[in-house]
Structure formats: structure tokens, C-alpha cells
Design a protein around this motif. Structure first.
Motif, mmCIF file in Angstrom:
data_model
loop_
_atom_site.group_PDB
_atom_site.id
_atom_site.type_symbol
_atom_site.label_atom_id
_atom_site.label_comp_id
_atom_site.label_asym_id
_atom_site.label_seq_id
_atom_site.Cartn_x
_atom_site.Cartn_y
_atom_site.Cartn_z
ATOM 1 N N LEU A 50 0.842 -1.186 0.000
ATOM 2 C CA LEU A 50 0.000 0.000 0.000
ATOM 3 C C LEU A 50 0.880 1.238 0.000
ATOM 4 N N ASN A 52 0.281 5.285 0.139
ATOM 5 C CA ASN A 52 -0.713 6.340 0.311
ATOM 6 C C ASN A 52 -2.135 5.796 0.127
ATOM 7 N N GLN A 53 -2.374 4.646 0.756
ATOM 8 C CA GLN A 53 -3.679 3.991 0.761
ATOM 9 C C GLN A 53 -4.106 3.483 -0.611
ATOM 10 N N LYS A 54 -3.174 3.364 -1.540
ATOM 11 C CA LYS A 54 -3.450 2.778 -2.847
ATOM 12 C C LYS A 54 -2.667 1.479 -2.971
ATOM 13 N N ASN A 66 -2.692 1.407 -8.223
ATOM 14 C CA ASN A 66 -4.033 1.712 -7.727
ATOM 15 C C ASN A 66 -4.994 0.572 -8.063
ATOM 16 N N THR A 68 -7.419 -2.951 -7.575
ATOM 17 C CA THR A 68 -8.490 -3.485 -6.745
ATOM 18 C C THR A 68 -8.516 -4.995 -6.904
ATOM 19 N N ASN A 73 -8.124 -3.840 -13.708
ATOM 20 C CA ASN A 73 -6.948 -3.099 -13.299
ATOM 21 C C ASN A 73 -6.103 -2.718 -14.507
ATOM 22 N N ASP A 94 5.954 5.295 -5.188
ATOM 23 C CA ASP A 94 5.184 6.370 -5.802
ATOM 24 C C ASP A 94 6.070 7.555 -6.144
ATOM 25 N N ASP A 334 -7.504 -3.446 1.178
ATOM 26 C CA ASP A 334 -8.424 -2.345 1.446
ATOM 27 C C ASP A 334 -8.743 -2.382 2.933
#
Length: 370
Positions: A50, A52-54, A66, A68, A73, A94, A334
């Protein structure tokens, strides 16, 4: 600390991992199966994390930014033709995306990965005419290169001096910066010091916020902001960030000695010995943090590692649905689900991504003898 038993030995890579550990917790009556993450199909996956929460997931030849679990994707192919597709894992970042083959390095801005003409391509023979080869660090041992949180890239390699092979490994270091989403290289530097006697190989690269930890031969070195390799431990180690500390497990080469457990600050300094333990075979696992707890993994198995002051408690976790996988990473996908990635090696042919609810991750494995 419990000893490991019933070892599995994939002959192709001579790895030995934990096969069984008897948990003491209450055993659930129903196993929750690890479900396939359809967003990645049947592709071998080499890593995930992960940023930055992606969720970023890497495969043999590129990455899913990013991502899922269910997809669809987007796939970004690395900007270089690899000589051994699927053998090397390039860490997700990133700040900068770095890849290499036997002779070239490509640096790319994350938004431009795989776009023709957008990558910065470097010929190692032009950077260092004495270059001989990059160290062979396949994904089942380590990242092939290092990338810290500031976008600094570290690449270990071997060179010659006056026509003779050097005993010490060398390092190529790039300092990079994103400007309006485009990548700028601020500095390119060679670290070429004779700090080791005898021929030794780099066997592991770990990246942290602002330093790298490198395993060279039987010892472990840190490379920090002063860019000088410094001996950290006179034994093999595996290290990982745990909260506001870095935990290191180490043992002397050959694994006939006790296991050493250390804690350091996030700069790799102020190291303290937590304790020594009887059995060093825990070093056969890889380690990560999920939901604030230490998870160890090896082959198709998962373990909860509870590092106590005078003991290490190891609980094997339910892996129903993962049989035949070779786990390459374990990551929160997630807020509610955890992702396991897998890539095949001889004897382990189940590839792809698999998930289950986070509350189910920590349930012990049900065995026939319990």
C-alpha cells in the motif's frame, strides 16, 4: 521458542521453510477459504504493498497501480526488456519506478511507466567501464534493487579493478525527484569502496525510509545518508519495520547458532538486543506487518509471530485455498480484506492473488491431529 519440523525443500532453489507449528489458541470449526482475486487473473504476482492507501501489485514484467481485488486493473509494463522475465522483483514506489536487465537500467516517473520514450535509460558500461554484472537477486530471495521513501535508488553490482575482480561489491545510487509529475535525476553516484576482504556476493536488499540494509556474504551492512556501507551485524539478518521501530532477526551463517532479535529506530540507529532464542530457523520465513501484527510466510504457509520479551510465539494460520502457492507478499488490500500474492517455483504452481476478510486472517490452521 518452538522448533520447526517437517521441512519442505524445493531442490531448485534449496529453500527450507516451516511445515508445521501447533497453535495453542482455540481452533475454529470452519475454515475460511482464500478466494482468488479476479482482478489479476492467473498471472504470477511477485509483490504488493500500500502506497498512500493505494494498492500496488507487481508482476513478472510490470505492475498494477491503484489496483483493486475485483478489477478491472490497468497494467503498466516496465520500460525495459528483461533478460529473465519473472525472475526479478522491482519494488513499488510512488516516487520513481526502476527496472533493469543485464546491462541497462531504466528510471521512470510513475505516471509514465511503459510509455515509449518517457524512461531514462542508462548503460552500465558507460557509467562504469569496469562493470561486470548485477548481483542475481531473484524474487524468492529479495528485491533486485532498493528504493527508499525519498526516491533514492540503490543498485548493487560487481566490477573489476585493474583487470582483476574486486572483493567488495559496488553500488550505483540515483537521487531522484518528481517535478510536476516528471522524473528528474538529481545525482548519480558510484559507491566503490574496498570494505570487505575476500570475494562476497550481495544476497539481500531491504529498503527503509532513508537507508538501505544490505546482506553481503555472512554479514549485514547499512547504507545511510552518508552513502558509506557500515557493518551492522556480523551475521545474516532479515529486517522489517514494525510501528516506529525496525526489528531484525539474525543468526550466524549455517543456522547452528541462536536467533538474535534486535530493535532499532527508523534510521537504523540505536540498536538494542531484545533477546536471543534457541531456534534460528524462523529466518527461513519472510516477514511483513498486517493490521499491526507480524506475519511470517514461506511456501504456502502463513504464521502469526508474537515477539515476546523471553519468547517468540509462533502460530500457523489457516491457509485453506493456498495449497500449491509460493507466497511472495501479504498486504492489506483495502479496509476489510488482506491480499496474498503468489508466483510459481518448481513444486509450487498456483499463481495469482488471493484474499480473505482481515478478521479471518489470524485464525489458526485446522490440522487433522488436533
Amino acid at each position: 521458542m518452538k522448533s520447526f519440523s517437517k521441512f519442505l525443500i524445493p531442490s531448485a532453489i534449496a529453500l527450507i521453510f516451516l511445515q508445521n507449528c501447533n497453535p495453542k489458541e482455540e481452533i475454529p470449526s470452519v475454515s475460511t477459504v482464500w478466494e482468488r482475486a479476479e482482478g489479476f487473473g492467473l498471472d504470477p504476482l511477485l509483490g504488493s504493498n500500500l502506497l498512500n492507501q493505494k494498492l500496488f501489485v507487481t508482476s513478472e514484467s510490470g505492475r498494477y497501480p491503484n489496483a483493486t481485488l475485483d478489477g478491472p486493473n490497468d497494467f503498466q509494463g516496465f520500460g525495459i526488456e528483461q533478460n529473465a522475465p519473472g525472475r526479478y522483483r522491482f519494488p513499488s514506489s510512488d516516487k520513481v519506478v526502476a527496472s533493469r536487465n543485464d546491462n541497462f537500467i531504466v528510471l521512470e516517473a510513475p505516471k509514465n511507466v511503459g510509455l515509449t520514450g518517457k524512461g531514462l535509460r542508462y548503460n552500465m558500461k558507460e557509467i562504469d567501464p569496469d562493470f561486470q554484472y548485477f548481483f542475481d537477486l531473484p524474487y524468492f530471495f529479495s528485491d533486485a534493487i532498493g528504493i527508499d521513501k525519498n526516491g533514492t535508488v540503490l543498485i548493487p553490482y560487481h566490477s573489476a579493478s585493474n583487470g582483476f575482480a574486486k572483493s567488495s561489491p559496488d553500488f550505483l545510487l540515483f537521487k531522484t525527484k518528481l517535478v510536476d509529475g516528471e522524473l528528474e535525476v538529481l545525482e548519480l553516484k558510484l559507491i566503490k569502496e574496498n570494505f570487505i576482504q575476500g570475494m562476497n556476493s550481495v544476497t539481500r536488499v531491504n529498503s527503509f525510509d532513508n537507508f538501505f540494509q544490505i546482506r553481503i556474504g555472512p554479514d549485514t551492512y547499512n547504507i545511510g545518508e552518508d552513502e558509506k556501507p557500515k557493518l551492522k551485524h556480523e551475521h545474516l539478518t532479515k529486517s522489517f519495520q514494525f510501528g516506529n521501530e525496525i526489528i531484525s532477526f539474525g543468526a550466524l551463517f549455517g543456522q547452528s547458532s541462536p536467533l538474535y532479535a534486535y530493535r532499532s529506530d527508523l534510521n537504523g540507529q540505536n540498536t538494542q538486543l531484545i533477546n536471543t532464542f534457541d531456534d534460528p530457523s524462523i529466518l527461513q520465513l519472510e516477514f511483513t506487518i498486517v493490521d499491526g501484527r507480524i506475519i511470517g510466510y514461506g511456501n504456502s504457509q502463513l504464521f502469526l509471530i508474537d515477539l515476546q520479551e523471553n519468547n517468540i510465539k509462533i502460530t500457523e494460520l489457516d491457509n485453506t485455498g493456498l495449497k500449491g502457492s509460493f507466497i511472495t507478499s501479504v498486504t492489506m488490500a483495502d479496509a476489510n480484506r488482506v491480499l496474498v500474492t503468489s508466483a510459481p517455483i518448481p513444486g509450487f504452481d498456483l499463481a495469482g492473488g488471493f484474499y480473505k476478510p482481515i478478521e479471518e486472517l489470524f485464525k489458526p490452521r485446522v490440522t487433522a491431529t488436533q
